[in-house]
Design an enzyme around this catalytic site. Structure first.
Site, PDB file in Angstrom:
ATOM      1  CG  ASP A 137      -1.910  -0.753   1.370  1.00 38.45           C
ATOM      2  OD1 ASP A 137      -2.627  -1.224   0.098  1.00 38.45           O
ATOM      3  OD2 ASP A 137      -2.716  -1.059   2.102  1.00 38.45           O
ATOM      4  CE  LYS A 141      -6.350   8.718  -1.800  1.00 36.94           C
ATOM      5  NZ  LYS A 141      -6.127   8.865  -0.561  1.00 36.94           N
ATOM      6  CG  MET A 145      -9.111   6.555   7.790  1.00 37.85           C
ATOM      7  SD  MET A 145      -9.940   5.179   6.994  1.00 37.85           S
ATOM      8  CE  MET A 145     -10.829   4.349   8.770  1.00 37.85           C
TER       9      MET A 145
HETATM   10  N1  SAH Z   1      -4.517  -0.494   9.696  1.00 42.99           N
HETATM   11  C1  SAH Z   1      -3.981   0.704   9.990  1.00 42.99           C
HETATM   12  C2  SAH Z   1      -5.117   1.911   9.808  1.00 42.99           C
HETATM   13  C3  SAH Z   1      -5.593   2.112   8.247  1.00 42.99           C
HETATM   14  S1  SAH Z   1      -6.669   3.393   8.246  1.00 42.99           S
HETATM   15  C4  SAH Z   1      -3.678   0.932  11.477  1.00 42.99           C
HETATM   16  O1  SAH Z   1      -3.661  -0.113  12.181  1.00 42.99           O
HETATM   17  O2  SAH Z   1      -3.003   2.071  12.146  1.00 42.99           O
HETATM   18  C5  SAH Z   1      -5.718   4.789   7.766  1.00 42.99           C
HETATM   19  C6  SAH Z   1      -5.553   5.575   9.029  1.00 42.99           C
HETATM   20  O3  SAH Z   1      -4.664   5.330   9.913  1.00 42.99           O
HETATM   21  C7  SAH Z   1      -5.043   7.084   8.504  1.00 42.99           C
HETATM   22  O4  SAH Z   1      -6.278   7.864   8.074  1.00 42.99           O
HETATM   23  C8  SAH Z   1      -4.671   7.788   9.616  1.00 42.99           C
HETATM   24  O5  SAH Z   1      -5.898   7.897  10.597  1.00 42.99           O
HETATM   25  C9  SAH Z   1      -4.098   6.349  10.641  1.00 42.99           C
HETATM   26  N2  SAH Z   1      -2.741   6.602  10.322  1.00 42.99           N
HETATM   27  C10 SAH Z   1      -1.960   5.533   9.837  1.00 42.99           C
HETATM   28  N3  SAH Z   1      -0.663   5.848   9.757  1.00 42.99           N
HETATM   29  C11 SAH Z   1      -0.681   6.991  10.376  1.00 42.99           C
HETATM   30  C12 SAH Z   1       0.636   7.714  10.653  1.00 42.99           C
HETATM   31  N4  SAH Z   1       1.780   7.503  10.820  1.00 42.99           N
HETATM   32  N5  SAH Z   1       0.317   8.850  11.560  1.00 42.99           N
HETATM   33  C13 SAH Z   1      -0.957   9.382  11.774  1.00 42.99           C
HETATM   34  N6  SAH Z   1      -2.036   8.647  11.312  1.00 42.99           N
HETATM   35  C14 SAH Z   1      -1.862   7.312  10.839  1.00 42.99           C
END
Ligand code: SAH
Length: 504
Positions: A37, A59, A174
Protein backbone atom coordinates in the site's frame (compact mmCIF):
# COMPACT_ATOMS: atom_id res chain seq x y z
CA UNK A 1 -2.49 -29.68 -10.39
CA UNK A 2 -0.09 -26.99 -9.31
CA UNK A 3 0.33 -26.54 -5.59
CA UNK A 4 -1.45 -23.47 -4.30
CA UNK A 5 0.60 -20.71 -2.77
CA UNK A 6 -0.02 -18.95 0.49
CA UNK A 7 -0.85 -15.38 1.38
CA UNK A 8 0.50 -13.56 4.42
CA UNK A 9 -1.57 -10.56 5.43
CA UNK A 10 0.98 -8.42 7.20
CA UNK A 11 0.79 -5.24 9.23
CA UNK A 12 4.04 -3.29 9.41
CA UNK A 13 3.15 -0.43 11.73
CA UNK A 14 2.38 3.22 11.12
CA UNK A 15 5.57 4.66 9.65
CA UNK A 16 8.77 4.15 11.60
CA UNK A 17 9.91 1.02 9.77
CA UNK A 18 11.56 -0.38 12.87
CA UNK A 19 8.11 -0.90 14.34
CA UNK A 20 7.60 -3.81 11.94
CA UNK A 21 7.78 -7.16 13.70
CA UNK A 22 10.55 -9.67 13.14
CA UNK A 23 7.94 -12.00 11.69
CA UNK A 24 6.79 -9.35 9.20
CA UNK A 25 10.32 -8.64 8.01
CA UNK A 26 11.15 -12.34 7.68
CA UNK A 27 8.02 -12.91 5.70
CA UNK A 28 8.63 -10.01 3.30
CA UNK A 29 12.11 -11.42 2.78
CA UNK A 30 10.76 -14.80 1.73
CA UNK A 31 7.88 -13.77 -0.53
CA UNK A 32 7.74 -14.27 -4.28
CA UNK A 33 5.28 -11.41 -4.60
CA UNK A 34 4.91 -8.32 -2.38
CA UNK A 35 1.61 -6.45 -2.69
CA UNK A 36 1.89 -3.16 -0.84
CA UNK A 37 0.00 0.00 0.00
CA UNK A 38 0.77 3.65 0.10
CA UNK A 39 2.77 4.72 3.17
CA UNK A 40 4.89 1.57 3.11
CA UNK A 41 8.43 2.87 3.10
CA UNK A 42 11.17 1.71 0.79
CA UNK A 43 13.16 0.54 3.82
CA UNK A 44 10.80 -2.36 4.33
CA UNK A 45 10.56 -3.15 0.65
CA UNK A 46 14.33 -3.37 0.49
CA UNK A 47 13.98 -6.55 2.56
CA UNK A 48 12.19 -8.21 -0.34
CA UNK A 49 14.14 -10.67 -2.43
CA UNK A 50 15.86 -9.14 -5.42
CA UNK A 51 13.78 -11.24 -7.79
CA UNK A 52 10.47 -10.68 -5.96
CA UNK A 53 7.63 -9.09 -7.87
CA UNK A 54 6.55 -5.83 -6.22
CA UNK A 55 2.98 -4.72 -6.86
CA UNK A 56 1.83 -1.31 -5.68
CA UNK A 57 -1.89 -1.07 -4.97
CA UNK A 58 -2.05 2.24 -3.13
CA UNK A 59 -3.22 5.60 -4.37
CA UNK A 60 -1.94 6.47 -7.82
CA UNK A 61 -0.58 9.95 -8.64
CA UNK A 62 -3.94 10.78 -10.25
CA UNK A 63 -5.56 9.88 -6.89
CA UNK A 64 -7.19 6.87 -8.43
CA UNK A 65 -7.36 4.02 -5.93
CA UNK A 66 -6.97 0.37 -6.86
CA UNK A 67 -10.41 -1.03 -5.95
CA UNK A 68 -10.55 -3.66 -3.24
CA UNK A 69 -11.95 -6.35 -5.57
CA UNK A 70 -8.96 -5.80 -7.84
CA UNK A 71 -6.56 -6.25 -4.91
CA UNK A 72 -8.43 -9.40 -3.90
CA UNK A 73 -8.15 -10.69 -7.45
CA UNK A 74 -4.37 -10.12 -7.50
CA UNK A 75 -3.94 -11.98 -4.21
CA UNK A 76 -6.01 -14.95 -5.38
CA UNK A 77 -4.39 -15.08 -8.79
CA UNK A 78 -0.83 -15.00 -7.50
CA UNK A 79 -1.57 -17.63 -4.86
CA UNK A 80 -3.16 -19.88 -7.48
CA UNK A 81 0.08 -19.62 -9.45
CA UNK A 82 1.73 -21.26 -6.46
CA UNK A 83 3.40 -18.08 -5.23
CA UNK A 84 4.08 -17.00 -1.67
CA UNK A 85 2.44 -13.61 -1.38
CA UNK A 86 3.20 -10.92 1.21
CA UNK A 87 0.26 -8.54 1.43
CA UNK A 88 1.79 -5.61 3.28
CA UNK A 89 -0.35 -3.00 5.02
CA UNK A 90 0.21 -0.05 7.30
CA UNK A 91 -0.53 -0.42 11.01
CA UNK A 92 -2.47 -3.55 11.87
CA UNK A 93 -4.25 -5.37 9.04
CA UNK A 94 -7.44 -5.88 11.04
CA UNK A 95 -7.80 -2.31 12.31
CA UNK A 96 -9.58 -0.48 9.50
CA UNK A 97 -7.19 -2.23 7.16
CA UNK A 98 -9.65 -4.36 5.17
CA UNK A 99 -7.53 -7.35 6.07
CA UNK A 100 -10.72 -9.15 7.05
CA UNK A 101 -12.19 -8.74 3.59
CA UNK A 102 -9.05 -10.04 1.95
CA UNK A 103 -8.94 -13.04 4.26
CA UNK A 104 -12.59 -13.85 3.47
CA UNK A 105 -11.86 -13.81 -0.22
CA UNK A 106 -8.88 -16.12 0.24
CA UNK A 107 -10.90 -18.54 2.35
CA UNK A 108 -13.65 -18.62 -0.29
CA UNK A 109 -11.06 -19.55 -2.88
CA UNK A 110 -9.56 -22.21 -0.67
CA UNK A 111 -6.26 -20.38 -0.32
CA UNK A 112 -4.21 -20.79 2.82
CA UNK A 113 -3.30 -17.60 4.66
CA UNK A 114 -1.71 -16.27 7.82
CA UNK A 115 -2.28 -12.98 9.59
CA UNK A 116 0.72 -11.11 10.99
CA UNK A 117 -0.60 -8.39 13.29
CA UNK A 118 1.11 -5.03 13.26
CA UNK A 119 1.56 -2.08 15.59
CA UNK A 120 -1.55 -0.02 15.00
CA UNK A 121 -1.36 3.72 14.43
CA UNK A 122 -4.32 4.18 16.75
CA UNK A 123 -2.15 3.40 19.77
CA UNK A 124 1.40 3.94 18.50
CA UNK A 125 0.89 7.38 16.98
CA UNK A 126 -0.50 8.86 20.21
CA UNK A 127 2.37 7.13 22.05
CA UNK A 128 4.90 8.90 19.81
CA UNK A 129 3.18 12.15 20.72
CA UNK A 130 3.55 11.36 24.42
CA UNK A 131 -0.12 10.44 24.87
CA UNK A 132 -0.90 7.11 26.57
CA UNK A 133 -4.31 5.94 25.36
CA UNK A 134 -5.18 4.82 28.89
CA UNK A 135 -3.99 6.05 32.26
CA UNK A 136 -5.43 5.06 35.63
CA UNK A 137 -5.98 8.66 36.66
CA UNK A 138 -8.01 9.57 33.61
CA UNK A 139 -9.91 6.72 31.97
CA UNK A 140 -10.63 3.04 31.90
CA UNK A 141 -11.19 2.41 28.23
CA UNK A 142 -10.26 3.61 24.77
CA UNK A 143 -12.31 3.48 21.62
CA UNK A 144 -11.09 3.40 18.05
CA UNK A 145 -13.52 4.91 15.59
CA UNK A 146 -13.46 5.54 11.87
CA UNK A 147 -13.81 9.18 10.99
CA UNK A 148 -14.50 8.29 7.42
CA UNK A 149 -17.84 6.68 6.98
CA UNK A 150 -18.68 4.97 3.75
CA UNK A 151 -19.91 7.57 1.33
CA UNK A 152 -22.93 5.58 0.20
CA UNK A 153 -24.56 5.87 3.59
CA UNK A 154 -26.78 8.87 3.99
CA UNK A 155 -27.03 8.68 7.74
CA UNK A 156 -24.28 8.28 10.31
CA UNK A 157 -23.94 4.83 11.80
CA UNK A 158 -21.59 6.16 14.42
CA UNK A 159 -23.49 6.51 17.65
CA UNK A 160 -22.25 9.93 18.72
CA UNK A 161 -24.68 9.97 21.56
CA UNK A 162 -23.05 6.93 23.14
CA UNK A 163 -19.55 8.17 22.32
CA UNK A 164 -20.19 11.55 23.91
CA UNK A 165 -21.08 9.80 27.16
CA UNK A 166 -18.19 7.39 27.59
CA UNK A 167 -15.34 8.65 29.72
CA UNK A 168 -12.77 6.62 27.75
CA UNK A 169 -10.30 8.04 25.27
CA UNK A 170 -11.73 8.48 21.77
CA UNK A 171 -9.39 7.82 18.87
CA UNK A 172 -10.49 8.68 15.36
CA UNK A 173 -8.67 7.37 12.32
CA UNK A 174 -9.16 8.76 8.82
CA UNK A 175 -10.95 11.74 10.27
CA UNK A 176 -9.07 14.90 9.27
CA UNK A 177 -11.61 16.04 6.73
CA UNK A 178 -14.62 15.24 8.89
CA UNK A 179 -13.22 16.74 12.07
CA UNK A 180 -15.69 19.67 12.15
CA UNK A 181 -18.66 17.24 12.01
CA UNK A 182 -17.12 14.81 14.47
CA UNK A 183 -16.48 17.44 17.12
CA UNK A 184 -19.83 19.16 16.52
CA UNK A 185 -21.66 15.86 16.94
CA UNK A 186 -19.82 15.02 20.14
CA UNK A 187 -20.65 18.41 21.65
CA UNK A 188 -24.23 18.15 20.50
CA UNK A 189 -24.65 15.05 22.65
CA UNK A 190 -22.96 16.54 25.66
CA UNK A 191 -19.19 16.11 25.34
CA UNK A 192 -17.64 19.12 27.05
CA UNK A 193 -16.12 21.58 24.59
CA UNK A 194 -13.17 21.95 26.94
CA UNK A 195 -12.16 18.27 26.68
CA UNK A 196 -8.52 18.11 25.52
CA UNK A 197 -7.96 16.97 21.94
CA UNK A 198 -4.92 16.46 19.71
CA UNK A 199 -4.38 15.63 16.08
CA UNK A 200 -1.13 13.90 15.16
CA UNK A 201 -0.07 14.05 11.53
CA UNK A 202 2.41 11.56 9.99
CA UNK A 203 3.06 10.06 13.39
CA UNK A 204 6.26 8.08 14.12
CA UNK A 205 8.02 9.64 11.11
CA UNK A 206 10.52 12.49 10.81
CA UNK A 207 7.61 14.71 9.82
CA UNK A 208 5.39 14.06 12.80
CA UNK A 209 3.41 17.12 13.76
CA UNK A 210 0.98 17.58 16.64
CA UNK A 211 -1.80 20.13 16.82
CA UNK A 212 -3.36 20.33 20.27
CA UNK A 213 -6.47 22.05 21.55
CA UNK A 214 -9.92 21.17 22.81
CA UNK A 215 -12.97 19.54 21.26
CA UNK A 216 -14.31 23.02 20.70
CA UNK A 217 -11.37 24.54 18.86
CA UNK A 218 -9.38 21.61 17.44
CA UNK A 219 -11.12 21.53 14.04
CA UNK A 220 -10.32 25.20 13.41
CA UNK A 221 -6.72 24.79 14.52
CA UNK A 222 -6.24 21.77 12.27
CA UNK A 223 -7.61 23.67 9.29
CA UNK A 224 -5.36 26.60 10.03
CA UNK A 225 -2.27 24.41 10.37
CA UNK A 226 -3.10 22.65 7.10
CA UNK A 227 -2.93 19.16 8.62
CA UNK A 228 -3.33 16.42 6.03
CA UNK A 229 -3.97 12.71 6.08
CA UNK A 230 -2.68 10.47 7.58
CA UNK A 231 -3.51 11.78 11.01
CA UNK A 232 -4.92 10.37 14.23
CA UNK A 233 -7.26 12.39 16.42
CA UNK A 234 -7.23 11.73 20.18
CA UNK A 235 -9.90 13.12 22.48
CA UNK A 236 -9.82 12.77 26.25
CA UNK A 237 -8.05 13.89 29.39
CA UNK A 238 -5.01 11.72 28.60
CA UNK A 239 -4.08 14.32 25.98
CA UNK A 240 -3.00 16.54 28.87
CA UNK A 241 -0.12 14.16 29.59
CA UNK A 242 1.54 15.13 26.35
CA UNK A 243 3.21 18.11 27.92
CA UNK A 244 4.81 15.94 30.54
CA UNK A 245 5.49 12.87 28.43
CA UNK A 246 6.35 14.19 24.98
CA UNK A 247 9.57 12.47 23.88
CA UNK A 248 9.60 12.26 20.11
CA UNK A 249 11.41 13.33 18.09
CA UNK A 250 14.52 13.36 20.24
CA UNK A 251 18.25 13.42 19.46
CA UNK A 252 20.47 15.89 17.71
CA UNK A 253 19.17 14.96 14.26
CA UNK A 254 15.53 14.85 15.36
CA UNK A 255 13.15 15.32 12.49
CA UNK A 256 15.94 15.59 9.91
CA UNK A 257 16.01 13.68 6.66
CA UNK A 258 19.45 12.65 5.51
CA UNK A 259 20.29 11.11 2.16
CA UNK A 260 22.95 8.41 2.30
CA UNK A 261 24.64 7.83 -1.04
CA UNK A 262 27.00 4.99 -0.18
CA UNK A 263 26.70 1.59 -1.77
CA UNK A 264 24.13 -0.50 0.08
CA UNK A 265 26.88 -2.87 1.18
CA UNK A 266 28.57 -0.05 3.10
CA UNK A 267 25.71 2.17 4.16
CA UNK A 268 24.55 0.37 7.28
CA UNK A 269 26.89 2.03 9.77
CA UNK A 270 26.05 5.52 8.58
CA UNK A 271 22.32 4.76 8.49
CA UNK A 272 22.40 3.34 12.00
CA UNK A 273 24.20 6.36 13.44
CA UNK A 274 21.80 8.80 11.81
CA UNK A 275 18.84 6.87 13.21
CA UNK A 276 20.36 6.71 16.67
CA UNK A 277 20.45 10.50 16.67
CA UNK A 278 16.77 10.65 15.77
CA UNK A 279 17.19 11.39 12.06
CA UNK A 280 15.64 9.61 9.14
CA UNK A 281 18.17 8.12 6.75
CA UNK A 282 17.15 7.76 3.15
CA UNK A 283 19.31 5.29 1.36
CA UNK A 284 20.13 6.19 -2.18
CA UNK A 285 22.89 3.82 -3.15
CA UNK A 286 24.50 5.41 -6.18
CA UNK A 287 27.07 2.74 -6.55
CA UNK A 288 27.04 -0.96 -6.36
CA UNK A 289 30.08 -3.10 -5.82
CA UNK A 290 30.71 -5.67 -8.50
CA UNK A 291 33.38 -8.19 -9.41
CA UNK A 292 35.96 -7.30 -12.05
CA UNK A 293 34.81 -8.20 -15.53
CA UNK A 294 37.66 -10.62 -15.92
CA UNK A 295 40.31 -11.91 -13.58
CA UNK A 296 43.29 -12.04 -15.94
CA UNK A 297 45.15 -9.07 -14.42
CA UNK A 298 44.09 -10.00 -10.90
CA UNK A 299 45.36 -13.56 -11.25
CA UNK A 300 48.62 -12.46 -12.81
CA UNK A 301 49.22 -10.25 -9.79
CA UNK A 302 48.34 -13.00 -7.34
CA UNK A 303 50.64 -15.43 -9.13
CA UNK A 304 53.54 -13.03 -8.66
CA UNK A 305 52.72 -11.76 -5.18
CA UNK A 306 56.29 -12.29 -4.08
CA UNK A 307 57.49 -9.49 -6.34
CA UNK A 308 55.61 -6.86 -4.30
CA UNK A 309 56.96 -5.27 -1.14
CA UNK A 310 53.89 -3.19 -0.35
CA UNK A 311 50.15 -3.59 -0.81
CA UNK A 312 47.98 -0.50 -0.39
CA UNK A 313 44.31 -1.10 0.49
CA UNK A 314 42.02 1.93 0.27
CA UNK A 315 38.73 0.38 1.36
CA UNK A 316 37.10 -2.50 3.19
CA UNK A 317 35.69 -3.65 -0.13
CA UNK A 318 39.15 -3.78 -1.61
CA UNK A 319 40.35 -5.97 1.27
CA UNK A 320 37.40 -8.33 0.86
CA UNK A 321 37.76 -8.57 -2.89
CA UNK A 322 41.48 -9.28 -2.62
CA UNK A 323 41.24 -12.02 -0.03
CA UNK A 324 38.17 -13.60 -1.60
CA UNK A 325 40.07 -14.08 -4.83
CA UNK A 326 43.02 -15.54 -2.94
CA UNK A 327 40.63 -17.98 -1.32
CA UNK A 328 39.06 -18.90 -4.62
CA UNK A 329 42.49 -19.68 -5.96
CA UNK A 330 43.15 -21.73 -2.80
CA UNK A 331 46.09 -19.47 -1.97
CA UNK A 332 47.48 -19.54 1.53
CA UNK A 333 47.66 -16.33 3.55
CA UNK A 334 51.34 -17.08 4.10
CA UNK A 335 52.01 -16.12 0.50
CA UNK A 336 51.88 -12.60 1.90
CA UNK A 337 54.96 -13.28 3.98
CA UNK A 338 57.29 -10.31 3.94
CA UNK A 339 54.79 -8.03 2.25
CA UNK A 340 54.07 -4.75 4.06
CA UNK A 341 50.47 -3.59 4.30
CA UNK A 342 49.19 -0.05 4.08
CA UNK A 343 45.59 0.75 5.00
CA UNK A 344 43.92 4.00 4.08
CA UNK A 345 41.21 4.67 6.63
CA UNK A 346 40.54 3.25 10.08
CA UNK A 347 37.80 0.92 8.89
CA UNK A 348 40.16 -0.61 6.32
CA UNK A 349 42.84 -1.05 8.97
CA UNK A 350 40.45 -2.64 11.45
CA UNK A 351 39.22 -4.99 8.78
CA UNK A 352 42.75 -6.23 8.14
CA UNK A 353 43.32 -6.57 11.89
CA UNK A 354 40.26 -8.78 12.18
CA UNK A 355 41.82 -11.07 9.61
CA UNK A 356 44.89 -11.39 11.79
CA UNK A 357 47.00 -8.99 9.76
CA UNK A 358 48.83 -6.05 11.25
CA UNK A 359 48.98 -2.85 9.32
CA UNK A 360 52.47 -1.51 8.70
CA UNK A 361 51.43 1.96 7.72
CA UNK A 362 48.27 4.02 8.00
CA UNK A 363 48.42 7.75 7.10
CA UNK A 364 47.36 10.13 9.86
CA UNK A 365 45.15 12.02 7.46
CA UNK A 366 43.19 10.22 4.81
CA UNK A 367 44.13 12.44 1.93
CA UNK A 368 46.08 11.39 -1.13
CA UNK A 369 48.82 13.93 -0.39
CA UNK A 370 49.40 12.62 3.11
CA UNK A 371 49.29 9.00 1.96
CA UNK A 372 51.75 9.67 -0.81
CA UNK A 373 54.20 11.41 1.48
CA UNK A 374 53.97 8.62 4.04
CA UNK A 375 54.56 5.97 1.43
CA UNK A 376 57.49 7.79 -0.16
CA UNK A 377 59.14 8.05 3.26
CA UNK A 378 58.85 4.31 3.73
CA UNK A 379 59.36 2.70 0.36
CA UNK A 380 62.97 1.75 -0.24
CA UNK A 381 64.57 1.96 -3.68
CA UNK A 382 63.60 -0.97 -5.88
CA UNK A 383 60.54 -1.94 -3.80
CA UNK A 384 57.42 -2.55 -5.84
CA UNK A 385 53.96 -1.42 -4.74
CA UNK A 386 50.55 -2.95 -5.42
CA UNK A 387 47.51 -0.67 -5.29
CA UNK A 388 44.52 -2.92 -4.59
CA UNK A 389 41.51 -0.68 -5.11
CA UNK A 390 38.43 0.14 -7.15
CA UNK A 391 38.47 0.57 -10.90
CA UNK A 392 37.91 4.29 -10.41
CA UNK A 393 40.66 5.02 -7.89
CA UNK A 394 42.09 8.53 -7.90
CA UNK A 395 44.75 9.26 -10.49
CA UNK A 396 46.54 11.48 -8.00
CA UNK A 397 48.01 8.52 -6.15
CA UNK A 398 49.24 6.67 -9.23
CA UNK A 399 50.58 9.89 -10.77
CA UNK A 400 52.44 10.69 -7.57
CA UNK A 401 54.09 7.28 -7.44
CA UNK A 402 55.03 7.48 -11.09
CA UNK A 403 56.55 10.94 -10.74
CA UNK A 404 58.71 9.69 -7.90
CA UNK A 405 59.97 6.76 -9.91
CA UNK A 406 58.26 4.09 -7.82
CA UNK A 407 57.36 0.88 -9.58
CA UNK A 408 53.74 -0.06 -8.99
CA UNK A 409 50.81 -2.02 -10.31
CA UNK A 410 47.32 -0.50 -10.11
CA UNK A 411 44.98 -3.46 -9.73
CA UNK A 412 41.20 -3.00 -9.89
CA UNK A 413 40.09 -5.59 -7.35
CA UNK A 414 36.46 -4.58 -7.72
CA UNK A 415 34.29 -2.45 -9.93
CA UNK A 416 31.85 0.25 -8.92
CA UNK A 417 28.70 0.33 -10.98
CA UNK A 418 26.21 3.20 -10.93
CA UNK A 419 22.89 2.21 -9.42
CA UNK A 420 19.69 4.20 -9.27
CA UNK A 421 16.72 2.63 -7.53
CA UNK A 422 14.39 5.13 -5.91
CA UNK A 423 15.54 8.03 -8.09
CA UNK A 424 12.06 9.47 -8.58
CA UNK A 425 11.26 9.33 -4.88
CA UNK A 426 14.40 11.33 -4.04
CA UNK A 427 13.75 13.89 -6.75
CA UNK A 428 10.22 14.35 -5.45
CA UNK A 429 11.42 14.84 -1.88
CA UNK A 430 14.05 17.30 -3.03
CA UNK A 431 11.59 19.23 -5.11
CA UNK A 432 9.36 19.59 -2.11
CA UNK A 433 12.31 20.75 -0.01
CA UNK A 434 11.87 17.81 2.33
CA UNK A 435 15.51 16.68 2.37
CA UNK A 436 17.65 18.37 5.02
CA UNK A 437 21.04 16.85 4.26
CA UNK A 438 22.84 14.97 1.54
CA UNK A 439 25.97 13.09 2.56
CA UNK A 440 28.85 12.06 0.32
CA UNK A 441 31.52 9.62 1.38
CA UNK A 442 33.59 9.50 -1.78
CA UNK A 443 34.14 11.30 -5.06
CA UNK A 444 32.55 8.45 -6.96
CA UNK A 445 29.29 8.76 -4.99
CA UNK A 446 29.19 12.46 -5.84
CA UNK A 447 29.79 11.82 -9.52
CA UNK A 448 27.19 9.10 -9.71
CA UNK A 449 24.65 11.09 -7.73
CA UNK A 450 24.91 14.03 -10.11
CA UNK A 451 24.87 11.86 -13.20
CA UNK A 452 21.86 9.83 -12.02
CA UNK A 453 19.84 12.89 -11.07
CA UNK A 454 21.07 15.01 -13.96
CA UNK A 455 22.81 18.36 -13.85
CA UNK A 456 19.51 20.13 -14.37
CA UNK A 457 18.58 19.05 -10.84
CA UNK A 458 21.48 20.95 -9.25
CA UNK A 459 19.23 23.69 -7.90
CA UNK A 460 17.10 21.00 -6.24
CA UNK A 461 20.16 19.28 -4.83
CA UNK A 462 21.37 22.60 -3.47
CA UNK A 463 18.14 23.08 -1.53
CA UNK A 464 19.55 20.56 0.92
CA UNK A 465 22.77 21.00 2.87
CA UNK A 466 25.60 18.86 1.57
CA UNK A 467 28.08 17.38 4.03
CA UNK A 468 31.20 15.59 2.79
CA UNK A 469 33.45 13.09 4.51
CA UNK A 470 36.66 14.84 3.49
CA UNK A 471 38.28 17.52 1.33
CA UNK A 472 38.78 15.29 -1.74
CA UNK A 473 35.10 14.45 -1.86
CA UNK A 474 34.15 18.07 -1.23
CA UNK A 475 36.40 19.23 -4.06
CA UNK A 476 34.66 16.88 -6.49
CA UNK A 477 31.27 18.09 -5.28
CA UNK A 478 32.17 21.75 -5.78
CA UNK A 479 33.57 21.01 -9.23
CA UNK A 480 30.26 19.47 -10.18
CA UNK A 481 28.29 22.51 -9.01
CA UNK A 482 27.21 21.37 -5.57
CA UNK A 483 27.32 23.88 -2.76
CA UNK A 484 29.08 22.12 0.09
CA UNK A 485 27.78 23.19 3.52
CA UNK A 486 30.51 21.50 5.51
CA UNK A 487 33.28 18.94 5.56
CA UNK A 488 33.97 16.52 8.40
CA UNK A 489 36.89 17.42 10.66
CA UNK A 490 37.86 13.77 10.98
CA UNK A 491 37.55 11.95 7.66
CA UNK A 492 35.60 8.93 8.89
CA UNK A 493 31.94 7.95 9.14
CA UNK A 494 31.95 8.99 12.80
CA UNK A 495 33.48 12.31 11.82
CA UNK A 496 30.82 12.79 9.18
CA UNK A 497 28.00 12.02 11.60
CA UNK A 498 29.50 14.38 14.18
CA UNK A 499 29.51 17.15 11.58
CA UNK A 500 25.93 16.39 10.57
CA UNK A 501 24.75 16.50 14.17
CA UNK A 502 26.47 19.84 14.60
CA UNK A 503 24.68 21.21 11.57
CA UNK A 504 21.33 19.69 12.57
N1 SAH B 1 -4.59 -0.42 9.68
C1 SAH B 1 -4.10 0.89 10.03
C2 SAH B 1 -5.15 1.95 9.84
C3 SAH B 1 -5.58 2.10 8.42
S1 SAH B 1 -6.71 3.41 8.19
C4 SAH B 1 -3.57 0.87 11.47
O1 SAH B 1 -3.80 -0.07 12.21
O2 SAH B 1 -2.89 1.83 11.84
C5 SAH B 1 -5.64 4.72 7.78
C6 SAH B 1 -5.62 5.72 8.90
O3 SAH B 1 -4.68 5.33 9.88
C7 SAH B 1 -5.18 7.10 8.49
O4 SAH B 1 -6.21 7.84 7.91
C8 SAH B 1 -4.76 7.67 9.82
O5 SAH B 1 -5.89 8.05 10.58
C9 SAH B 1 -4.14 6.48 10.49
N2 SAH B 1 -2.69 6.46 10.32
C10 SAH B 1 -1.95 5.50 9.76
N3 SAH B 1 -0.65 5.80 9.82
C11 SAH B 1 -0.55 6.99 10.45
C12 SAH B 1 0.52 7.84 10.82
N4 SAH B 1 1.78 7.52 10.57
N5 SAH B 1 0.24 9.00 11.46
C13 SAH B 1 -1.02 9.34 11.73
N6 SAH B 1 -2.07 8.59 11.39
C14 SAH B 1 -1.85 7.42 10.77
Amino acid sequence: MQKKGKVYIIGVGPGDYKLATIKAVECIGRADVVVYDRLIGSKLLSHAREDAELIYVGKMPDRHVVPQHEINRILVEKALEGKTVARVKGGDPFVFGRGGEEAEELRENGIEFEIIPGVTSSIAVPAYAGIPVTHRDFCSSFHIITGHERAEKGRSIIDYEALAKVEGTLIFLMGVKNLPEITANLMKYGKKGSTPAAVIEKGTTAEQRVVAGTVEDIAGKVLEAGVKSPAVTVIGDVVRLREKLGWFPGGRLAGKRVVVTRAREQASKLVEKIEQLGGEAIEFPTIKIAEPEDYAHFDRVLDSLGSFRWIVFTSVNGVDAFFNRMKEKRMDIRSLYGVKLCAVGEATGEHLNRMGLNVDYMPEKFTTACLLKGLLDRIKPGEKVLLARADIGSEELSDGLRENGIEFDDLAVYRTVAEAPGRDEIVELMEEGRIDFITFTSSSTVRNFVSILGRDKLDKINKAKTVCIGPVTAKTAVELGIEVASVADVYTIDGLVEKLAGEG
